[in-house]
Scaffold this motif. Structure first.
Motif, PDB file in Angstrom:
ATOM      1  N   TYR A  30       0.878  -1.151   0.236  1.00  0.00           N
ATOM      2  CA  TYR A  30      -0.216   0.099  -0.049  1.00  0.00           C
ATOM      3  C   TYR A  30       0.781   1.312   0.011  1.00  0.00           C
ATOM      4  CZ  TYR A  30      -4.251  -2.625   0.764  1.00  0.00           C
ATOM      5  OH  TYR A  30      -5.169  -3.652   0.653  1.00  0.00           O
ATOM      6  N   TRP A  31       2.165   1.192   0.549  1.00  0.00           N
ATOM      7  CA  TRP A  31       2.717   2.386   0.639  1.00  0.00           C
ATOM      8  C   TRP A  31       4.142   2.025  -0.147  1.00  0.00           C
ATOM      9  CZ3 TRP A  31       1.803   6.835   3.768  1.00  0.00           C
ATOM     10  CH2 TRP A  31       0.568   6.641   4.413  1.00  0.00           C
ATOM     11  N   TRP A  32       5.314   2.518   0.227  1.00  0.00           N
ATOM     12  CA  TRP A  32       6.602   2.404  -0.307  1.00  0.00           C
ATOM     13  C   TRP A  32       7.540   1.754   1.018  1.00  0.00           C
ATOM     14  CZ3 TRP A  32      10.702   5.804   1.065  1.00  0.00           C
ATOM     15  CH2 TRP A  32      10.214   6.971   1.609  1.00  0.00           C
ATOM     16  N   PRO A  35       7.814   4.256   4.788  1.00  0.00           N
ATOM     17  CA  PRO A  35       6.678   4.055   5.492  1.00  0.00           C
ATOM     18  C   PRO A  35       6.347   2.798   6.124  1.00  0.00           C
ATOM     19  CG  PRO A  35       6.026   5.452   3.589  1.00  0.00           C
ATOM     20  CD  PRO A  35       7.145   4.991   3.294  1.00  0.00           C
ATOM     21  N   PRO A 101       2.619   6.365   9.822  1.00  0.00           N
ATOM     22  CA  PRO A 101       1.938   6.191   8.538  1.00  0.00           C
ATOM     23  C   PRO A 101       0.543   5.772   8.784  1.00  0.00           C
ATOM     24  CG  PRO A 101       3.985   5.627   8.367  1.00  0.00           C
ATOM     25  CD  PRO A 101       4.152   5.766   9.779  1.00  0.00           C
ATOM     26  N   LYS A 149      -4.539   4.092   4.177  1.00  0.00           N
ATOM     27  CA  LYS A 149      -4.844   4.660   2.864  1.00  0.00           C
ATOM     28  C   LYS A 149      -6.199   5.120   2.637  1.00  0.00           C
ATOM     29  CE  LYS A 149      -1.819   5.048   0.429  1.00  0.00           C
ATOM     30  NZ  LYS A 149      -0.476   6.121   0.210  1.00  0.00           N
TER      31      LYS A 149
END
Length: 216
Positions: A30-32, A35, A101, A149
Motif C-alpha cells: 500500500y505504501w513504499w 513508510p 503512517p 490509505k
C-alpha cells in the motif's frame, strides 16, 4: 547485550518477527519501503507488549514447569525489569502507531489487536472463547494498513486474517497442550485436545486458502 537478548526472547521472538514481516509486506503493497519500515517498527513494538505480558502473567506457571527457555525462569532478566519495560512500551507503542503512517484510525485498529493479545494472556486463554482475540487481532493487522490509505478492508482481508489467526491459535498451543491442561488452562484447543486442535487448524487453513482463492 544479554539484557537485550533476554527482552527479545521474552517477546516470543519468532512469532513477533513473523507478524512484523507480514505487516511489512502488506505495508509495502500500500505504501513504499520507507513508510512500510515505520509501520513494521510500530507493529514490532506492539508485539513486544503481547509477548512480555504473556511471560509476566505466566511466570509462576513457567516456573512450576521449569521452562528454562523462558528468560524470567532462567533469571536472564528479573520480573520487575520486564514489568518496567512493558509499562514503558505501552505508551511508546501508541505513539509509534498513532503518529506514524497508520494514522489515528489505523493505529487504533492495530492497537485494538494488541489489546486483544493482552486480553488473551490475562483472561481468554482460560475460556472456550480463546480463539476470539486471535480472530480480532489477525483481522486488525492487515486491515489497519488498508485503513491507513483510506481503503475499506475487503472481506477476504479481514475474514481471511481472522481465519488464519484462529488456525494459528490451535497450532500454537500444541507444543504445551499437556502442561497447559495440567495448569488448568481451558481454552478451546485444550478442551478439544491435540487431535481435535489439529483437525480444527486443518479445516481453518483450508477455509482460509479457499477464501483467498475465490476472492481474487
Amino acid at each position: 547485550m544479554s539484557k537485550i537478548s533476554a527482552l527479545l526472547k521474552a517477546s516470543h521472538f519468532g512469532p513477533t518477527v513473523l507478524v512484523t514481516t507480514i505487516a511489512f509486506f502488506f505495508a509495502r503493497h500500500y505504501w513504499w519501503e520507507g513508510p512500510a519500515c515505520v509501520i513494521a517498527f510500530g507493529v514490532f513494538v506492539g508485539q513486544l507488549i503481547v509477548g512480555w505480558s504473556n511471560d509476566l502473567y505466566d511466570y509462576q506457571d513457567d516456573l512450576s514447569h521449569q521452562r528454562m527457555k523462558k528468560p524470567l525462569v532462567a533469571q536472564k532478566i528479573s520480573f520487575d525489569e520486564l514489568r518496567r519495560w512493558t509499562l514503558w512500551m505501552i505508551p511508546f507503542a501508541f505513539i509509534a502507531n498513532l503518529l506514524g503512517p497508520l494514522g489515528i484510525t489505523g493505529g487504533l485498529v492495530y492497537m485494538l489487536g494488541i489489546a486483544c493479545g493482552v486480553s488473551y494472556n490475562f483472561y481468554f486463554k482460560f475460556t472456550a472463547l480463546s480463539p476470539l482475540p486471535y480472530a480480532v487481532a489477525f483481522a486488525a493487522l492487515p486491515s489497519c494498513i488498508a485503513i491507513s490509505k483510506e481503503i475499506m478492508p475487503p472481506l477476504w482481508m479481514w475474514l481471511g486474517g481472522a481465519i488464519f489467526g484462529v488456525a494459528a491459535h490451535f497450532i500454537n498451543v500444541l507444543k504445551d497442550m499437556k502442561k497447559d491442561q495440567q495448569s488448568g488452562i481451558r481454552g478451546l484447543p485444550q478442551r478439544l485436545g491435540s487431535i481435535g486442535s489439529i483437525i480444527a487448524a486443518g479445516v481453518l487453513i483450508t477455509a482460509g486458502v479457499m477464501l483467498l482463492f475465490y476472492s481474487r
